[in-house]
Design a protein around this motif. Structure first.
Motif, PDB file in Angstrom:
ATOM      1  N   PRO A 157       0.775  -1.110   0.147  1.00 30.60           N
ATOM      2  CA  PRO A 157      -0.030  -0.148   0.182  1.00 30.60           C
ATOM      3  C   PRO A 157       1.035   1.207   0.027  1.00 30.60           C
ATOM      4  N   ASN A 158       2.258   1.215   0.210  1.00 33.25           N
ATOM      5  CA  ASN A 158       2.998   2.407   0.281  1.00 33.25           C
ATOM      6  C   ASN A 158       2.504   3.607   0.897  1.00 33.25           C
ATOM      7  N   ARG A 186      -6.428  -1.932   3.017  1.00 31.44           N
ATOM      8  CA  ARG A 186      -7.828  -1.211   3.236  1.00 31.44           C
ATOM      9  C   ARG A 186      -7.441   0.289   3.190  1.00 31.44           C
ATOM     10  N   VAL A 187      -6.628   0.888   3.653  1.00 33.70           N
ATOM     11  CA  VAL A 187      -6.462   2.384   3.544  1.00 33.70           C
ATOM     12  C   VAL A 187      -6.114   2.788   2.206  1.00 33.70           C
ATOM     13  N   LEU A 227      -1.268 -10.925   1.095  1.00 32.73           N
ATOM     14  CA  LEU A 227      -2.126 -11.241   2.184  1.00 32.73           C
ATOM     15  C   LEU A 227      -2.623 -12.701   2.199  1.00 32.73           C
ATOM     16  N   ASP A 228      -2.916 -13.160   3.371  1.00 30.31           N
ATOM     17  CA  ASP A 228      -3.181 -14.533   3.277  1.00 30.31           C
ATOM     18  C   ASP A 228      -4.671 -14.600   2.858  1.00 30.31           C
ATOM     19  N   SER A 229      -4.957 -15.821   2.061  1.00 27.90           N
ATOM     20  CA  SER A 229      -6.210 -16.120   1.304  1.00 27.90           C
ATOM     21  C   SER A 229      -7.368 -15.630   1.799  1.00 27.90           C
ATOM     22  N   LEU A 230      -7.356 -15.787   3.285  1.00 31.00           N
ATOM     23  CA  LEU A 230      -8.772 -15.517   3.837  1.00 31.00           C
ATOM     24  C   LEU A 230      -8.843 -14.281   4.182  1.00 31.00           C
ATOM     25  N   THR A 231      -7.794 -13.442   4.406  1.00 31.30           N
ATOM     26  CA  THR A 231      -7.857 -11.844   4.522  1.00 31.30           C
ATOM     27  C   THR A 231      -8.170 -11.352   2.975  1.00 31.30           C
ATOM     28  N   ARG A 232      -7.958 -11.873   1.902  1.00 26.17           N
ATOM     29  CA  ARG A 232      -8.080 -11.577   0.651  1.00 26.17           C
ATOM     30  C   ARG A 232      -9.690 -11.517   0.450  1.00 26.17           C
ATOM     31  N   TRP A 233     -10.174 -12.775   0.837  1.00 25.03           N
ATOM     32  CA  TRP A 233     -11.697 -13.011   0.757  1.00 25.03           C
ATOM     33  C   TRP A 233     -12.350 -11.523   1.296  1.00 25.03           C
ATOM     34  N   GLU A 234     -11.951 -11.062   2.493  1.00 31.24           N
ATOM     35  CA  GLU A 234     -12.690 -10.095   3.337  1.00 31.24           C
ATOM     36  C   GLU A 234     -12.568  -9.048   2.229  1.00 31.24           C
ATOM     37  N   LEU A 235     -11.316  -8.711   1.682  1.00 32.23           N
ATOM     38  CA  LEU A 235     -10.854  -7.495   1.217  1.00 32.23           C
ATOM     39  C   LEU A 235     -11.478  -7.349  -0.133  1.00 32.23           C
ATOM     40  N   GLN A 236     -11.645  -8.618  -0.707  1.00 33.17           N
ATOM     41  CA  GLN A 236     -12.611  -8.557  -2.084  1.00 33.17           C
ATOM     42  C   GLN A 236     -13.945  -8.105  -2.025  1.00 33.17           C
TER      43      GLN A 236
END
Length: 556
Positions: free
Chosen positions: A368-369, A427-428, A450-459
């Protein structure tokens, strides 16, 4: 027969309780997989099995005896590979062989080393040092070294998570082969549902509160072919069941937003998001890639990385760009962002040539820089202040807060970026991009770290915010499910160099989309098969199609 048992085990670090009241039996010869979100205590669980941690309460036993420390009967393979950089592959594996078989002759020990190196497919690299190996090859050395200890039980702590998708799949197949041949007891920690189902006899979910969740029996016949699973009804049903359970316990309350977006005008002429779409010169061919080429100079002459990339994108479309590593996906994206000069051809956005970077084209990178010393609010405000020069300070603040709420950071707006997890930082980054109210949103593997489960959430977060804005978007990804979930069209690229568009799949699935709904949609797995078939065709370095054929595809 149970080989390893947990009885009423809890583990705390200070005041933080990581695992709570764990009762567990691991059967001899079984392949047990634990699945869970980050922070659910997965690594702590495997450290207790390995004897690297001791329980705060309860007992962990191996063959009826309490575990008080590490032992050769329990081989551990970690996510990171701690190899001796000055030793060759043979030397690193030899450390384990020398420990386990000190009485063997030098020749016999060398034969043992060669045997374990061959098991992980590295005979051709036996004299190389770690610096000369890829990440996947280094992890194979790690596996060979653990196997050389000849343990009764293998404990695998996310050993594949740092690898690219293709290497990950190949090494998972090798681990299954080793388990099947030696009938060792295996315990694997992973965050990948497909990997869990392909390998496991039994899957246990870990809940965010540190307790054991639902147990899933995997009754699929072995050997399990990765490609055939996509059409296996039992696999699809179990995949949906596990996914829905994990989403249910991990993705808690959805974002509850209270802010309304002020009707302020950004500097490049678009009104604020969540209002009616802005008028533009054109809706059709809003973004136009025309005979795009990228050529880099090299000591051996010009290298064409991307060739004849032709794509017309309508306003409000979401495009996923997918292909194997090195196929030029990110190169196309950075040219669209104006961060990478075009060698030949053109990119037009709303009938205007793309030249140089501009806030009308917002980019979300894999990292995210953020400025680590600034808060989420301050990181977002930097761009907003420039894009909305005529808005009041209060209106700009409302824009920032609206998008931070949308991505689930209502309670963390004033937290410094340095104190945030990778998922929160991304997210930011997403909020910052949307807050610019861009004409074009460019996402370069935004969830790749990110781990794949956090990916789901952010998708889910990304889809929810995009649904409100309908900004034209391109997302580079190597994840087939992510590509289909997000896109109106999936654009597949051939292998580089001279990479181009190989195939386009129109994704006619209803919106708004959720992962749960798509897993139950009758057409979802057919789209998935279309993309998998293409990727498999190019998996082993297939060359691009002839130019005449490529032009025919682009014209479709």
């Amino acid at each position: 027969m149970a080989v390893l048992e947990f009885k009423s085990v809890s583990k705390s670090f200070g005041d933080e309780k990581v695992l709570k009241d764990i009762d567990l039996s691991v059967e001899e010869g079984e392949f047990l997989v634990f699945l869970g979100f980050s922070g659910t205590g997965k690594t702590t669980l495997i450290n207790l099995m390995a004897g690297l941690e001791s329980p705060t309460k309860g007992s962990v036993t191996y063959r009826g005896k309490e575990i008080t420390g590490p032992g050769p009967e329990r081989g551990v393979i970690f996510q990171s590979y701690s190899l001796m950089p000055w030793l060759t592959v043979a030397g690193n594996v030899g450390l384990a062989v020398d420990t386990m078989f000190p009485s063997l002759s030098k020749t016999e020990r060398a034969d043992k080393v060669a045997h374990y190196v061959k098991m992980v497919g590295l005979s051709h690299a036996i004299t190389r040092r770690p610096a000369e190996l890829s990440g996947g090859m280094r992890q194979r050395v790690n596996v060979a070294r653990a196997l050389a200890m000849d343990p009764e039980m293998l404990l695998l702590d996310e050993p594949l998570s740092a690898l690219d998708a293709l290497t990950r799949a190949n090494l998972a197949d090798e681990i299954e082969g080793i388990w099947d041949a030696d009938k060792k007891t295996c315990v694997l920690i992973t965050n990948d549902v497909d990997e869990a189902i392909l390998l496991a006899d039994r899957i246990i979910a870990l809940n965010p509160d540190g307790t054991l969740g639902t147990e899933f029996k995997v009754g699929l016949e072995r050997p399990r072919d990765r490609g055939a699973m996509n059409t296996n009804e039992a696999f699809k049903a179990l995949r949906a069941e596990v996914t829905q359970y994990l989403m249910g316990v991990g993705i808690a309350a959805k974002v509850e937003g209270t802010k309304e977006l002020p009707n302020v005008m950004p500097i490049h002429g678009l009104p604020a998001a969540v209002t009616e779409a802005a008028k533009s010169h054109t809706d059709e061919r809003f973004l136009d890639f025309s005979q795009l080429h990228k050529v880099y100079p090299t000591p051996k002459g010009p290298l064409t990385v991307v060739e004849d990339f032709d794509l017309k994108i309508n306003k409000g479309e979401f495009i996923s760009l997918i292909g194997h590593s090195g196929c030029g996906k990110s190169t196309v994206l950075t040219m669209a962002a104006g961060l990478n000069p075009i060698s030949k051809g053109a990119i037009k956005l709303d009938r205007t040539h793309v030249e140089g970077a501009d806030p009308e084209r917002a980019v979300v990178f894999q990292s995210p820089n953020l400025f680590p010393w600034l808060s989420a609010r301050e990181n977002c405000a930097i761009g907003v202040d420039k894009v909305y020069p005529k808005a009041s300070q209060a209106e700009r603040q409302d824009v920032v807060e609206y998008y931070l709420e949308r991505v689930g950071l209502a309670d963390a707006m004033d937290r410094p970026a340095a104190e945030m997890s990778n998922g929160m930082q991304q997210r930011v980054g997403i909020a910052r991009a949307f807050a610019l109210s861009p004409k074009l949103l460019l996402l370069d593997e935004p969830f790749g770290m990110l781990d794949s489960l956090t990916r789901w959430e952010l998708q889910e977060v990304l889809m929810e915010v995009w649904q409100r804005t309908k900004v034209t978007a391109i997302c580079v990804t190597h994840d087939v499910d992510e590509a289909i979930l997000l896109a109106d069209r999936v654009v597949m690229m051939t292998n580089g160099p001279q990479a181009t568009i190989g195939k386009i799949v129109d994704v006619d699935l209803p919106r708004p989309r959720t992962r749960k709904a798509l897993l139950q949609h009758p057409d979802y797995y057919q789209y998935r098969q279309d993309v998998l078939d293409f990727l498999e065709e190019y998996e082993h370095g297939a060359k691009p199609k002839p130019k005449a054929e490529k032009k025919a595809i682009a014209a479709e």
